[in-house]
Design an enzyme around this catalytic site. Structure first.
Site, PDB file in Angstrom:
ATOM      1  N   ARG A   1       0.541 -30.845 -70.490  1.00 39.75           N
ATOM      2  CA  ARG A   1      -0.112 -29.841 -69.650  1.00 39.75           C
ATOM      3  C   ARG A   1       0.743 -29.214 -68.561  1.00 39.75           C
ATOM      4  O   ARG A   1       0.352 -28.198 -68.001  1.00 39.75           O
ATOM      5  CB  ARG A   1      -1.379 -30.449 -69.042  1.00 39.75           C
ATOM      6  CG  ARG A   1      -2.470 -30.609 -70.077  1.00 39.75           C
ATOM      7  CD  ARG A   1      -3.647 -31.372 -69.534  1.00 39.75           C
ATOM      8  NE  ARG A   1      -3.283 -32.754 -69.288  1.00 39.75           N
ATOM      9  CZ  ARG A   1      -4.168 -33.734 -69.125  1.00 39.75           C
ATOM     10  NH1 ARG A   1      -5.453 -33.482 -69.138  1.00 39.75           N
ATOM     11  NH2 ARG A   1      -3.760 -34.965 -68.926  1.00 39.75           N
TER      12      ARG A   1
ATOM     13  N   TYR B   1      -8.660 -50.286 -73.876  1.00 36.72           N
ATOM     14  CA  TYR B   1      -9.522 -49.100 -74.046  1.00 36.72           C
ATOM     15  C   TYR B   1     -10.703 -49.407 -74.968  1.00 36.72           C
ATOM     16  O   TYR B   1     -11.815 -48.932 -74.752  1.00 36.72           O
ATOM     17  CB  TYR B   1      -8.710 -47.930 -74.613  1.00 36.72           C
ATOM     18  CG  TYR B   1      -7.766 -47.321 -73.599  1.00 36.72           C
ATOM     19  CD1 TYR B   1      -8.228 -46.424 -72.638  1.00 36.72           C
ATOM     20  CD2 TYR B   1      -6.416 -47.662 -73.584  1.00 36.72           C
ATOM     21  CE1 TYR B   1      -7.362 -45.876 -71.697  1.00 36.72           C
ATOM     22  CE2 TYR B   1      -5.544 -47.120 -72.643  1.00 36.72           C
ATOM     23  CZ  TYR B   1      -6.029 -46.226 -71.705  1.00 36.72           C
ATOM     24  OH  TYR B   1      -5.184 -45.692 -70.767  1.00 36.72           O
TER      25      TYR B   1
HETATM   26  O1  CP3 Z   1       4.934 -38.097 -74.882  1.00 35.54           O
HETATM   27  C1  CP3 Z   1       4.576 -37.107 -75.568  1.00 35.54           C
HETATM   28  O2  CP3 Z   1       4.835 -35.927 -75.254  1.00 35.54           O
HETATM   29  C2  CP3 Z   1       3.892 -37.370 -76.883  1.00 35.54           C
HETATM   30  C3  CP3 Z   1       2.482 -37.437 -76.916  1.00 35.54           C
HETATM   31  C4  CP3 Z   1       1.680 -38.522 -76.197  1.00 35.54           C
HETATM   32  C5  CP3 Z   1       0.406 -38.255 -75.663  1.00 35.54           C
HETATM   33  N1  CP3 Z   1      -0.142 -39.431 -75.259  1.00 35.54           N
HETATM   34  C6  CP3 Z   1      -0.216 -36.924 -75.623  1.00 35.54           C
HETATM   35  C7  CP3 Z   1      -1.385 -36.709 -74.779  1.00 35.54           C
HETATM   36  C8  CP3 Z   1       1.931 -39.892 -76.016  1.00 35.54           C
HETATM   37  C9  CP3 Z   1       3.174 -40.693 -76.350  1.00 35.54           C
HETATM   38  C10 CP3 Z   1       0.751 -40.449 -75.442  1.00 35.54           C
HETATM   39  C11 CP3 Z   1       0.605 -41.893 -75.153  1.00 35.54           C
HETATM   40  C12 CP3 Z   1      -0.591 -42.370 -74.439  1.00 35.54           C
HETATM   41  N2  CP3 Z   1      -1.888 -41.926 -74.550  1.00 35.54           N
HETATM   42  C13 CP3 Z   1      -0.601 -43.493 -73.575  1.00 35.54           C
HETATM   43  C14 CP3 Z   1       0.603 -44.376 -73.272  1.00 35.54           C
HETATM   44  C15 CP3 Z   1       1.605 -43.746 -72.411  1.00 35.54           C
HETATM   45  C16 CP3 Z   1       1.284 -43.685 -70.966  1.00 35.54           C
HETATM   46  O3  CP3 Z   1       1.298 -42.569 -70.420  1.00 35.54           O
HETATM   47  O4  CP3 Z   1       1.079 -44.746 -70.363  1.00 35.54           O
HETATM   48  C17 CP3 Z   1      -1.916 -43.675 -73.116  1.00 35.54           C
HETATM   49  C18 CP3 Z   1      -2.391 -44.737 -72.131  1.00 35.54           C
HETATM   50  C19 CP3 Z   1      -2.722 -42.690 -73.747  1.00 35.54           C
HETATM   51  C20 CP3 Z   1      -4.212 -42.518 -73.640  1.00 35.54           C
HETATM   52  C21 CP3 Z   1      -4.510 -41.164 -73.105  1.00 35.54           C
HETATM   53  N3  CP3 Z   1      -4.462 -40.001 -73.859  1.00 35.54           N
HETATM   54  C22 CP3 Z   1      -4.783 -40.790 -71.769  1.00 35.54           C
HETATM   55  C23 CP3 Z   1      -4.937 -41.767 -70.618  1.00 35.54           C
HETATM   56  C24 CP3 Z   1      -4.881 -39.384 -71.735  1.00 35.54           C
HETATM   57  C25 CP3 Z   1      -5.055 -38.498 -70.534  1.00 35.54           C
HETATM   58  C26 CP3 Z   1      -6.453 -38.101 -70.307  1.00 35.54           C
HETATM   59  C27 CP3 Z   1      -6.548 -37.028 -69.238  1.00 35.54           C
HETATM   60  O5  CP3 Z   1      -7.316 -36.102 -69.480  1.00 35.54           O
HETATM   61  O6  CP3 Z   1      -5.839 -37.110 -68.235  1.00 35.54           O
HETATM   62  C28 CP3 Z   1      -4.686 -38.918 -73.056  1.00 35.54           C
HETATM   63  C29 CP3 Z   1      -4.704 -37.507 -73.492  1.00 35.54           C
HETATM   64  C30 CP3 Z   1      -3.383 -36.928 -73.823  1.00 35.54           C
HETATM   65  N4  CP3 Z   1      -2.455 -37.538 -74.618  1.00 35.54           N
HETATM   66  C31 CP3 Z   1      -2.892 -35.643 -73.422  1.00 35.54           C
HETATM   67  C32 CP3 Z   1      -1.635 -35.493 -74.038  1.00 35.54           C
HETATM   68  C33 CP3 Z   1      -0.749 -34.284 -74.000  1.00 35.54           C
HETATM   69  C34 CP3 Z   1      -3.606 -34.621 -72.562  1.00 35.54           C
HETATM   70  C35 CP3 Z   1      -4.530 -33.888 -73.469  1.00 35.54           C
HETATM   71  C36 CP3 Z   1      -5.013 -32.581 -72.957  1.00 35.54           C
HETATM   72  O7  CP3 Z   1      -5.916 -32.574 -72.119  1.00 35.54           O
HETATM   73  O8  CP3 Z   1      -4.529 -31.556 -73.460  1.00 35.54           O
END
Ligand code: CP3
Length: 356
Positions: free
Chosen positions: A31, A154
């Protein structure tokens, strides 16, 4: 062997000599990029983006068009496995991930079926194939999964948590049930990562975002042991090259020696640990990835450059450093600061590699 135009990242993971320190960022697609926000708005929701291999490929490539990153990471999420197990993943605006049917009793754990990556998670494997084709060897592609412990938090809590009360109460009251769940997840993650490797992933990263909330004994028994089981089950070589594995447990520097002995190739560290100390503690056993505080990217460019210089100096001239942030990039960071960061790593690291 597939021709790789830039193999700095893979070489550093194997502690081989490089011309400059490779750099990529956790959550580099996302984002903070206006082009990502536009793509996401066009598609509607995050999981639809993940489920379409062409769109997932586009999101993966966006940061690489802007910055001279040394690796690409598959655009997906760690929660695809519990979703494929039938828990019903959805994202609530401003609150993060949620499961419709969280794990509440042992019977549900017994009934969980380990997903077949080639059918139940076909969209992820197809994305890996598409991305590796599009990259055409420009930089290596990182495949990833969550650690069993982090996935379980989770699945049992039903979403994000600060206290981990539900899963920790399961851990202390019904440890055998939690072990059953973690065992199933370890098998699921191993199958999933091996399918990513077969489809073209050239390196693997395991995200253990919540390992650091455990006591030492529990970290070993409920998080590290299962990551080690996964490392043992992975295909370590594909297309004539080693596929290095990086383990990243946030807030885990007190257990660095244990993690380094797990059989992984590299350990990701956050900013609470000094990189020079980390290197001294693990010797030549593993490569190290990290470890700038992502909040430094809010600072003016000269401060970002100072921080990069400080971390490079702490690490010194030994082989085996992959520059990264200590955790994912924040979503409100200016992209120009990211460009300054990536360029600073490349420019300022050269003298360290010229000497040896
Ligand atoms: O690193 C990268 O660019 C590759 C993609 C990636 C995403 N999530 C994309 C994403 C990776 C490697 C992850 C890993 C992930 N997802 C973790 C472990 C890494 C870390 O940061 O500790 C965890 C705990 C998650 C679970 C998850 N998914 C969360 C907590 C969230 C955020 C929710 C929020 O709205 O803040 C996501 C969503 C997510 N995953 C987004 C992205 C780009 C945001 C989605 C959006 O709103 O467009």
């Amino acid at each position: 062997m597939t021709e790789l135009k830039n193999d700095r990242y893979l070489r550093a993971l194997l502690r081989q000599k490089v011309d400059r320190t490779p750099v990529w960022m956790m959550r580099q697609a996302g984002r903070y990029l206006p082009e990502y926000r536009a793509l996401r708005q066009q598609v509607g929701d995050f999981m639809s983006l993940c489920r379409d291999p062409d769109l997932a490929c586009e999101a993966t490539l966006q940061p690489l068009r802007r910055f001279e990153l040394d690796a690409a990471i598959l655009f997906s999420d760690i929660l695809t496995i519990p979703d494929a197990m039938g828990l019903g993943l959805h994202f609530v605006q401003g609150e993060g991930p949620r499961f419709k049917t969280p794990i509440q009793e042992r019977r549900q754990i017994e009934q969980l079926v380990i997903p077949d990556p080639l059918t139940d998670l076909k969209y992820v494997i197809d994305a890996v194939t598409t991305i590796s084709h599009e990259l055409d060897g420009a930089v290596p592609l990182i495949g990833f999964a969550g650690s069993p412990w982090t996935l379980a938090t989770y699945m049992v809590e039903g979403g994000p948590t600060k206290q981990f009360a539900i899963i920790k109460s399961m851990m202390y009251r019904e440890p055998q049930s939690l072990h059953l769940l973690l065992n199933k997840l370890a098998v699921a993650v191993t199958d999933y990562l091996n399918a990513q490797i077969a489809a073209g992933a050239q390196s693997i990263m395991i995200f253990d975002t919540w390992g650091g909330v455990l006591s030492s004994d529990c970290y070993r028994a409920f998080s590290l042991d299962y990551m080690q089981q996964i490392v043992e089950g992975l295909t370590h070589s594909a297309r004539g090259r080693r596929v290095p594995v990086t383990l990243f447990s946030k807030n885990s520097s007190q257990w660095l020696e244990w993690i380094a002995q797990s059989g992984c190739d590299a350990v990701g560290i956050d900013w609470t640990c000094e990189l020079g100390d980390a290197r001294a503690r693990v010797g030549h056993q593993v490569a190290l990835q990290g470890n700038m505080d992502p909040s430094v990217l809010y600072a003016p460019v000269d401060v970002i450059e100072q921080e990069v210089a400080r971390i490079l100096a702490q690490y010194g001239s030994e082989a085996g450093h992959v520059f990264n942030l200590g955790h994912g990039i924040h979503q409100d960071v200016p992209p120009e600061h990211v460009a300054a960061f990536v360029n600073a790593v490349h420019r300022l690291s050269q003298p360290y590699h010229a000497l040896s």
